[in-house]
Design an enzyme around this catalytic site. Structure first.
Site, PDB file in Angstrom:
ATOM      1  N   HIS A   1      -5.231   3.810  -4.610  1.00 12.94           N
ATOM      2  CA  HIS A   1      -4.175   3.284  -3.738  1.00 12.94           C
ATOM      3  C   HIS A   1      -4.480   3.603  -2.278  1.00 12.94           C
ATOM      4  CE1 HIS A   1      -1.369   4.070  -7.419  1.00 12.94           C
ATOM      5  NE2 HIS A   1      -2.125   3.000  -7.570  1.00 12.94           N
TER       6      HIS A   1
ATOM      7  N   HIS B   1       3.366   4.570 -19.167  1.00 14.16           N
ATOM      8  CA  HIS B   1       2.331   3.856 -18.414  1.00 14.16           C
ATOM      9  C   HIS B   1       1.763   2.777 -19.316  1.00 14.16           C
ATOM     10  CE1 HIS B   1      -1.511   2.982 -16.430  1.00 14.16           C
ATOM     11  NE2 HIS B   1      -0.956   3.442 -15.330  1.00 14.16           N
TER      12      HIS B   1
END
Length: 416
Positions: A107, A172
């Site tokens: 990210h 997740h």
């Protein structure tokens, strides 16, 4: 009419559903937050699962690395850190010997104001903190996993005498669960390491809520062990972002105990509906489409084939990943994407693959800040201004009296 209220960014979105169509809201009987989170964390640090208490692990001159989640995760870092820092100080560790590393994975970097919000202003100003850079030139190679993943990690983590992993245990959609080993891999790993690990997402066991036989999870554990982390401090939060239980201790034992607890609360059975109205749960879970997609994924077991999903997600940072957009523009089917992913995995492309698969099952409407033309042309999602507008359209195209299920916290609950 039945009134519903869903989180949208930091605001609420209210709508009304015809009572005859309403098939219920998928919620759980979740615990209240602990009364004193700091005391609860401190108690866990002093009584860890299958590990020594933190104060017994420390020598006065030790360099400490604390890995924390970045801005895309809802972990309550500013609550988790003070008890850890208190224990370090009590054990004679100078704050100059502590490094806080944002486990950004692939990210973008955490901005300075975001860091203050995540860590708390005092900690952000008093303790050294840094962003992990997955493309840095000084990443350290530690070995290769049995699945061929070269594990390259942040040097501050590798060289630290004591490594503490923090975060929250949640669902997740291809690693099975967040938390534990994910602080290392992908948190402070190289882009190459993350890419090789994530390329296994087309495996049938690489699925939300699955650990046994999940190659991504097993590879993550193997890679994380190469870093020799000392202790994890993970929490489970309720949908009000309150800590309901803390799990400290051994990388695997504490994590698995947290997973069992999460499932006991948030894995729920649900009947199917023609229409599912789902919210990602508000900010930061709906910071962008790349992150918010998880809620769509969790809604898929509830919606019937050829049904509709009405998705509520602000996405103040719009779609969140260039490759995600490029693949949605380049390929028209999930099958094409899967073939390309198997041959040459690219980070970000996997979200396009998952969205394409979701669109094969259901029509998706969305209330969001993403520009409508881009949403429809690139992502094949129908932009609407309100839940009512989406319902009106679905009512015109579906059978008489379709059933509607509401999921207010799509990123937190796992229907089965």
């Amino acid at each position: 009419m039945v009134k519903i209220s869903l989180n949208y960014g930091t605001k609420k979105m209210v709508a009304e559903i015809p009572e005859k169509n309403y098939s219920g809201t998928l919620e759980v009987n979740e615990p209240q937050g602990v009364k004193d989170p700091a005391a609860d964390i401190l108690q866990c640090l002093r009584n860890p699962i299958d590990y020594q208490p933190l104060d017994r692990l420390i020598k006065n001159e030790d360099n400490i690395a604390i890995i924390v989640d970045d801005h895309t995760r809802p972990a309550p870092t500013k609550i988790i850190l003070p008890p850890i820092l208190e224990e370090l100080k009590r054990s004679g560790i100078s704050k100059n010997n502590v490094n806080i590393i944002f486990g950004c994975g692939t990210h973008r970097k955490v901005k300075e104001q975001e860091a203050k919000n995540l860590l708390g202003e005092n900690i952000a100003e008093e303790i050294q903190w840094t962003n992990h850079d997955c493309e840095a030139e000084d990443l350290v190679y530690l070995g290769t996993t049995s699945r061929g993943t070269r594990v390259e990690l942040n040097p501050l983590v590798v060289k630290a005498d004591l490594k503490i992993l923090t975060g929250d245990i949640c669902y997740h959609f291809f690693a099975g669960y967040g938390g534990g080993r994910k602080s290392i891999m992908p948190g402070v790993a190289s882009k190459e390491t993350v890419t090789k690990n994530h390329c296994m997402l087309t495996h049938p066991k690489s699925e939300i809520g699955v650990l046994e036989g999940n190659p991504i999870h097993e590879d993550m554990v193997e890679g994380a062990k190469l870093a020799k982390p000392d202790i994890i401090v993970n929490v489970v939060q309720n949908t009000r972002k309150e800590i309901i239980k803390t799990f400290c201790g051994d990388l695997e034992s504490a994590f698995y105990e947290g997973v069992r607890f999460l499932d006991s609360v948030y894995r729920v059975k649900s009947d199917k509906a023609d229409i599912v109205i789902v919210s990602a749960g508000g900010y930061p879970k709906d910071i962008n489409l790349y992150q918010a997609y998880k809620a769509i994924h969790n809604a898929l077991p509830v919606v019937k084939n050829n049904g509709a999903i009405i998705f509520v997600a602000e996405c103040r940072e719009h779609t969140g990943h260039e490759v995600f957009q490029e693949w949605m523009e380049k390929y028209s089917t999930a099958e094409e994407m899967k073939k390309q992913l198997v041959e040459n995995f690219v980070m970000g492309a996997h979200k396009a693959y998952y969205l394409a698969k979701a669109l094969q099952k259901a029509k998706i409407y969305m209330i969001t800040e993403i520009p409508p033309k881009k949403l429809e042309k690139v992502y094949k999602i129908i932009p609407v201004k309100s839940i009512e507008e989406a319902l009106e359209d679905t009512f015109n195209t579906m059978k008489k009296d379709p059933k509607i299920k509401v999921i207010p916290h799509g990123s937190a609950i796992l229907p089965c």
